[in-house]
Write an enzyme that holds these catalytic residues in place. Sequence first.
Site, PDB file in Angstrom:
ATOM      1  N   THR B 142      -0.545   4.890  14.458  1.00  0.00           N
ATOM      2  CA  THR B 142       0.187   4.043  13.520  1.00  0.00           C
ATOM      3  C   THR B 142      -0.625   2.818  13.143  1.00  0.00           C
ATOM      4  O   THR B 142      -1.139   2.104  14.004  1.00  0.00           O
ATOM      5  CB  THR B 142       1.560   3.587  14.061  1.00  0.00           C
ATOM      6  OG1 THR B 142       2.058   2.581  13.177  1.00  0.00           O
ATOM      7  CG2 THR B 142       1.474   2.993  15.465  1.00  0.00           C
ATOM      8  N   ASP B 144       0.706   0.342  12.055  1.00  0.00           N
ATOM      9  CA  ASP B 144       1.569  -0.792  12.398  1.00  0.00           C
ATOM     10  C   ASP B 144       1.239  -1.359  13.777  1.00  0.00           C
ATOM     11  O   ASP B 144       1.624  -2.478  14.089  1.00  0.00           O
ATOM     12  CB  ASP B 144       3.040  -0.372  12.377  1.00  0.00           C
ATOM     13  CG  ASP B 144       3.512  -0.066  10.970  1.00  0.00           C
ATOM     14  OD1 ASP B 144       2.873  -0.533  10.016  1.00  0.00           O
ATOM     15  OD2 ASP B 144       4.522   0.651  10.823  1.00  0.00           O
ATOM     16  N   GLU B 245       5.122  -7.190   4.356  1.00  0.00           N
ATOM     17  CA  GLU B 245       6.176  -6.609   3.507  1.00  0.00           C
ATOM     18  C   GLU B 245       7.553  -6.823   4.125  1.00  0.00           C
ATOM     19  O   GLU B 245       8.553  -6.846   3.432  1.00  0.00           O
ATOM     20  CB  GLU B 245       5.934  -5.110   3.294  1.00  0.00           C
ATOM     21  CG  GLU B 245       5.996  -4.304   4.575  1.00  0.00           C
ATOM     22  CD  GLU B 245       5.957  -2.786   4.378  1.00  0.00           C
ATOM     23  OE1 GLU B 245       6.295  -2.281   3.302  1.00  0.00           O
ATOM     24  OE2 GLU B 245       5.581  -2.099   5.351  1.00  0.00           O
ATOM     25  N   GLN B 301      -4.494   0.625   2.103  1.00  0.00           N
ATOM     26  CA  GLN B 301      -4.720   0.017   3.429  1.00  0.00           C
ATOM     27  C   GLN B 301      -4.556   1.034   4.545  1.00  0.00           C
ATOM     28  O   GLN B 301      -5.089   0.849   5.627  1.00  0.00           O
ATOM     29  CB  GLN B 301      -3.809  -1.185   3.642  1.00  0.00           C
ATOM     30  CG  GLN B 301      -2.345  -0.882   3.722  1.00  0.00           C
ATOM     31  CD  GLN B 301      -1.467  -2.102   3.464  1.00  0.00           C
ATOM     32  OE1 GLN B 301      -1.366  -2.980   4.294  1.00  0.00           O
ATOM     33  NE2 GLN B 301      -0.837  -2.151   2.305  1.00  0.00           N
TER      34      GLN B 301
END
Lengths: 419, 419
Positions: B142, B144, B245, B301
Amino acid sequence: MKEMKNMLIAQSGGPSSAINASICGAIARGMASSRIKHVLGAVNGMQGFLERKIINISDQMKTSEDFDLLIHTPAHALGSSRYKIPQENKEIYGKIAEILKEYNIGYFFFNGGNDSMDTVNKLSEHLKRNGEDIVAVGIPKTIDNDLELTDHCPGFGSAARYVATSIAELYLDTIVYPMPAVTVVEIMGRNAGWLTAASALARETGVPAPHLIYLPEVDFDPDAFIEEATRLIAKDRHILIAVSEGLHTADGNYIADKGSAVDMFGHKTLGGAATELEKQLKHRVKIDGLKTRAVQLSTLQRSAAHCASNVDLSESYQCGYRAVEAAVNGKSGIMITIARISDIPYVVRYDEGNLDQIANREKKVPAAWITEGGTDVSEEMMVYLRPLVTGETSELIVGGLPRFFRFDLDKTVLPWEVA
Amino acid sequence: MKEMKNMLIAQSGGPSSAINASICGAIARGMASSRIKHVLGAVNGMQGFLERKIINISDQMKTSEDFDLLIHTPAHALGSSRYKIPQENKEIYGKIAEILKEYNIGYFFFNGGNDSMDTVNKLSEHLKRNGEDIVAVGIPKTIDNDLELTDHCPGFGSAARYVATSIAELYLDTIVYPMPAVTVVEIMGRNAGWLTAASALARETGVPAPHLIYLPEVDFDPDAFIEEATRLIAKDRHILIAVSEGLHTADGNYIADKGSAVDMFGHKTLGGAATELEKQLKHRVKIDGLKTRAVQLSTLQRSAAHCASNVDLSESYQCGYRAVEAAVNGKSGIMITIARISDIPYVVRYDEGNLDQIANREKKVPAAWITEGGTDVSEEMMVYLRPLVTGETSELIVGGLPRFFRFDLDKTVLPWEVA
């Protein structure tokens, strides 16, 4: 023997990844010339020049590493301006000449696009008319690739490499889910579609994207667009569409029209063609579960030095280098141009173009290089594009991240310091 | 001696530049194992698996060049899905086990994020409970970076390298004109701000950007934002702001809230935090001639393989490789984790984490790594981030453009063909 004089270089227009390679070539040739005393730079283009914001570059570039870093630093290292000399303002060239003489400048270089070349042209005429011993030479720069007389423009190849690479990667990102999907990618180029056309190079990587290419040279037909996109999504399930920011319908209206906003050159401010087309796809394509996405390649397409083309950087360097050679040999009112000798092997020759035939003109994509339906480019275009994106950049990377050269733009000099 | 069985790998969640490096490591170890007969792949994750969309990877990867290309190909080469097994659906694990047995699969690998790890965890429990001779192991992925028990996640370093490089380039693009300017860059990360924090690495290149960093871990205060931005623009003239975001105010409302749209996991569809902040800056900052711009780093990205970190790619490969080793040694219900031994020199050890402690959790940026005002990250964060972006990718480039590996996803196999 001729008296030594200073040279001055200024940058203008929008950024590119290769614009500093050009001034680097000019600076290197200038510093090595027996005719040139100091290499000066104007901060923020003509606007800063008129305010005498002038730095001594010879004092700030000391090592070969500085040159190497500057070549790979994106966006005007000297700063730019959007200031355009008004057509009716004839006295300004007299004022420019005064400042040039004040700083003992014999060689003036302007690194920019169409508007900048108009300035160089008029300045050169003024200097000749008044018998000044000062020459003015243009160094081309534009990711739009729309300057006349030159096969292509410094900065274009790097932007094209970034666009093609990114489109290929965005396509692989588009196809991962089972549901049908369309990604619309917006690419810079108001009136000339060269950079959008370069998206076709993504196919060299083996992906089928872009499936449709919309250039500003072709009037956009919204109904034909929906029909064609629907057909392709039904057939391939996942598609990618490349679209120019300057896309417009036959009546001349921009797809991305945001109203009456204009920039300081009186050009319309564009943006959002992809968003607009995405909206149309979402509402008009009758395919269940269709996922739509709009991507703006944003200012990265002009500043992504990490994806620059080495061919572009070295040609950009040469354009700057040869501009100084031409000026030292007495040339004025010209721009260095690139003439292509051969596609394979790729060989170019540097030439000089008369600014009368360059200033304020725009070279658009020829109709013969656009396919019949207006949604793709021909093999001639591919042959033209391929060599321009070759060669990987060799920028200095430390710890995985690039390093840049920065001038001290506040360290301005006074005329007597460089007399 | 144990009977040879097949292994199957599936990918899930959102794309990354390193996800295929992970399956590459797993495939390589699987093909070399005397316990594994065929290396199979599920097309489009669990959704495709349940539809028996299964390919024989051993048949499709023939040369070492195939492996090298796959490592550097971004976004799930096997396809993904957003299908999440409903909590109440207990029978589905029985169905999965049936298909696994049908294809003689003894080793199941799922390559994804938090949601995927929940699936592996429940499947492993089901298999154990029913005494099946099948193991299930998770391979982390991920951008993230929000998985528990692991120092960091495969895919994060490459996304971080792209973000940091792009932010530095976007800053150089922001400063070229004399007028004051602010660029707001939006970075992925709904609830965890790791990737937005990585924007701070741009400063390693020597630029002062980003000037402000807004993470979802900190409640956003619009008035403080305008005050801080105004102060910095007045001081530095050109600034760049990195924003996640998932930015939200203290009442929990997303800045980018687009209404009630949710994705198939029930997560809110976000996008536009940068656009919203740009609008606020344009209307509320009282500085003459201020130019504002919002940039979305978009899906690039997560898919910009051309800017991948080699450290990330090789760690991702190792996670896949070691997942197969663990499975062959009988482990199940675990995920391979990365433990950091040392920052300088950077040394890691691979470990195994119990999925009970990983599934459905989110590791957020610790408060101690965010500076007092909530708009920057601490030196501890920098020490953590630096090694993850190191090492340039060595992807195959031909004519200036990358080449990718593509599986033939339509070439599915029947159970008896791989029995």
